[in-house]
Design an enzyme around this catalytic site. Structure first.
Site, PDB file in Angstrom:
ATOM      1  N   HIS A  21       0.828  -1.207   0.000  1.00  0.00           N
ATOM      2  CA  HIS A  21       0.000   0.000   0.000  1.00  0.00           C
ATOM      3  C   HIS A  21       0.860   1.253   0.000  1.00  0.00           C
ATOM      4  O   HIS A  21       1.635   1.467   0.942  1.00  0.00           O
ATOM      5  CB  HIS A  21      -0.879  -0.060   1.257  1.00  0.00           C
ATOM      6  CG  HIS A  21      -1.898   1.014   1.353  1.00  0.00           C
ATOM      7  ND1 HIS A  21      -2.072   1.752   2.493  1.00  0.00           N
ATOM      8  CD2 HIS A  21      -2.810   1.475   0.464  1.00  0.00           C
ATOM      9  CE1 HIS A  21      -3.067   2.607   2.310  1.00  0.00           C
ATOM     10  NE2 HIS A  21      -3.525   2.460   1.083  1.00  0.00           N
TER      11      HIS A  21
ATOM     12  N   HIS B 260      -0.929  10.834  -2.164  1.00  0.00           N
ATOM     13  CA  HIS B 260      -2.238  10.410  -1.658  1.00  0.00           C
ATOM     14  C   HIS B 260      -3.177  11.575  -1.380  1.00  0.00           C
ATOM     15  O   HIS B 260      -4.335  11.570  -1.766  1.00  0.00           O
ATOM     16  CB  HIS B 260      -2.070   9.575  -0.386  1.00  0.00           C
ATOM     17  CG  HIS B 260      -3.379   9.213   0.232  1.00  0.00           C
ATOM     18  ND1 HIS B 260      -3.994  10.008   1.180  1.00  0.00           N
ATOM     19  CD2 HIS B 260      -4.218   8.185   0.015  1.00  0.00           C
ATOM     20  CE1 HIS B 260      -5.150   9.458   1.522  1.00  0.00           C
ATOM     21  NE2 HIS B 260      -5.309   8.345   0.831  1.00  0.00           N
TER      22      HIS B 260
ATOM     23  N   GLU C 272       0.549  -0.713  -4.728  1.00  0.00           N
ATOM     24  CA  GLU C 272      -0.558   0.232  -4.908  1.00  0.00           C
ATOM     25  C   GLU C 272      -0.003   1.641  -4.809  1.00  0.00           C
ATOM     26  O   GLU C 272       0.903   1.904  -4.000  1.00  0.00           O
ATOM     27  CB  GLU C 272      -1.614   0.023  -3.819  1.00  0.00           C
ATOM     28  CG  GLU C 272      -2.882   0.847  -4.010  1.00  0.00           C
ATOM     29  CD  GLU C 272      -2.956   2.150  -3.222  1.00  0.00           C
ATOM     30  OE1 GLU C 272      -3.963   2.858  -3.348  1.00  0.00           O
ATOM     31  OE2 GLU C 272      -1.989   2.470  -2.483  1.00  0.00           O
TER      32      GLU C 272
ATOM     33  N   ASP D 267      -1.192   6.095  -5.449  1.00  0.00           N
ATOM     34  CA  ASP D 267      -2.254   7.085  -5.666  1.00  0.00           C
ATOM     35  C   ASP D 267      -1.740   8.125  -6.654  1.00  0.00           C
ATOM     36  O   ASP D 267      -0.633   8.648  -6.471  1.00  0.00           O
ATOM     37  CB  ASP D 267      -2.578   7.785  -4.344  1.00  0.00           C
ATOM     38  CG  ASP D 267      -2.833   6.792  -3.228  1.00  0.00           C
ATOM     39  OD1 ASP D 267      -3.884   6.152  -3.238  1.00  0.00           O
ATOM     40  OD2 ASP D 267      -1.952   6.658  -2.348  1.00  0.00           O
TER      41      ASP D 267
ATOM     42  N   GLU E 274      -4.318   3.936  -8.353  1.00  0.00           N
ATOM     43  CA  GLU E 274      -5.570   4.523  -7.856  1.00  0.00           C
ATOM     44  C   GLU E 274      -5.663   5.972  -8.311  1.00  0.00           C
ATOM     45  O   GLU E 274      -4.856   6.812  -7.898  1.00  0.00           O
ATOM     46  CB  GLU E 274      -5.634   4.439  -6.319  1.00  0.00           C
ATOM     47  CG  GLU E 274      -6.956   5.004  -5.807  1.00  0.00           C
ATOM     48  CD  GLU E 274      -7.008   5.202  -4.301  1.00  0.00           C
ATOM     49  OE1 GLU E 274      -6.249   4.549  -3.556  1.00  0.00           O
ATOM     50  OE2 GLU E 274      -7.824   6.041  -3.873  1.00  0.00           O
TER      51      GLU E 274
HETATM   52  O1  G3P Z   1      -6.565   1.493  -3.020  1.00  0.00           O
HETATM   53  C1  G3P Z   1      -6.728   1.059  -1.720  1.00  0.00           C
HETATM   54  C2  G3P Z   1      -6.560   2.186  -0.731  1.00  0.00           C
HETATM   55  O2  G3P Z   1      -5.359   2.835  -1.031  1.00  0.00           O
HETATM   56  C3  G3P Z   1      -7.686   3.178  -0.792  1.00  0.00           C
HETATM   57  O3  G3P Z   1      -7.606   4.144   0.193  1.00  0.00           O
HETATM   58  O4  G3P Z   1      -7.144   6.402   1.030  1.00  0.00           O
HETATM   59  O5  G3P Z   1      -5.393   4.644   1.166  1.00  0.00           O
HETATM   60  O6  G3P Z   1      -5.989   5.636  -1.030  1.00  0.00           O
HETATM   61  P1  G3P Z   1      -6.474   5.246   0.339  1.00  0.00           P
HETATM   62 MG    MG Z   2      -4.720   4.443  -2.312  1.00  0.00          MG
END
Ligand code: G3P
Ligand code: MG
Length: 237
Positions: free
Chosen positions: A6, A48, A33, A35, A108
């Protein structure tokens, strides 16, 4: 079960930096993952938050600045002095790294506050980078189901995951998967149930759960039939 690092391995290194992505790769993660947002001049920084304050030395909204403004910022010292000098990477840089390392990325797309043209520009630019990875190595998700539906029209060959959290999780999740033509439901750990997982699987969908930092919980979700979990690094490959 698939394990997504993450924001990179964000327990060990500053989130969404190349240091965090390298740490994930070195720890054996095959999925990362991240953002992605868009700047005023169309660059794709990995960040993020909509604003810079928490994770960088900068100020203000990411989407109001230009790529050159971000280049001067430090995205590592907030985490620890050892990471001073880490930059905000672009999606293209991470894709270069993933292609070289042979790993895959869940991209994302952050909802664009400006909407309209900027949201569409983000979708098109992400599609271009996702195509470099190809459908086996890229998975695109968003809490903005409008952006995800637009992405599906623009790059139907790249798999998609519809993101929901506890607040936005309701009975229309099946419709969201249909309208965005998403193979995956990305649901928060506080909203997922065994029944939802079973129902998704019964209609040919798979479930990924965020953010899971307990190996015991990950094992339970695996027993429910969850296909993957996002972890800050406390669940290891
Ligand atoms: O994509 C999974 C997770 O990252 C979604 O929440 O706020 O951590 O981007 P966030
Ligand atoms: Mg995310």
């Amino acid at each position: 079960m698939k394990l997504f690092a993450h924001r990179g391995l964000c327990a060990d290194a500053p989130e969404n930096t190349m240091a965090a992505f390298r740490a994930a790769y070195q720890a054996g993660f095959t999925w990362i993952e991240t953002d992605v947002d868009i700047t005023a001049d169309g660059s794709l920084p990995l960040c993020h938050d909509a604003t810079l304050e928490r994770t960088t030395t900068g100020h203000g909204r990411v989407d109001a600045l230009r790529a050159a403004d971000l280049d001067t910022l430090d995205a590592g010292s907030w985490f620890s002095p050892g990471f001073a000098g880490e930059k905000i990477p672009t999606l293209a840089q991470l894709v270069d790294f993933a292609l070289e390392a042979g790993i895959s990325i869940n991209i994302e797309m952050k909802p664009c506050a400006q909407g309209g043209q900027q949201a569409r520009a983000l979708v098109r630019a992400v599609a271009e980078q996702a195509r470099r990875l190809g459908p086996e190595r890229a998975l695109v998700s968003s809490f903005s189901h409008l952006q995800l539906a637009e992405f599906a029209r623009y790059a139907p060959e790249i798999p998609r995951g519809a993101l929901v959290d506890r607040a936005s999780f309701g009975p229309d999740w099946r419709t969201v998967l249909d309208l965005t033509d998403s193979r995956y439901l990305h649901v928060s750990d506080d909203a997922v149930t065994a029944a939802v997982v079973a129902e998704a699987r019964a209609v040919g969908r798979d479930v990924h759960v965020y953010t899971v930092n307990s190996p015991e919980r990950a094992r339970q979700l695996e027993r429910w039939g969850v296909a993957g979990v996002f972890t800050d690094g406390f669940v290891r490959p």
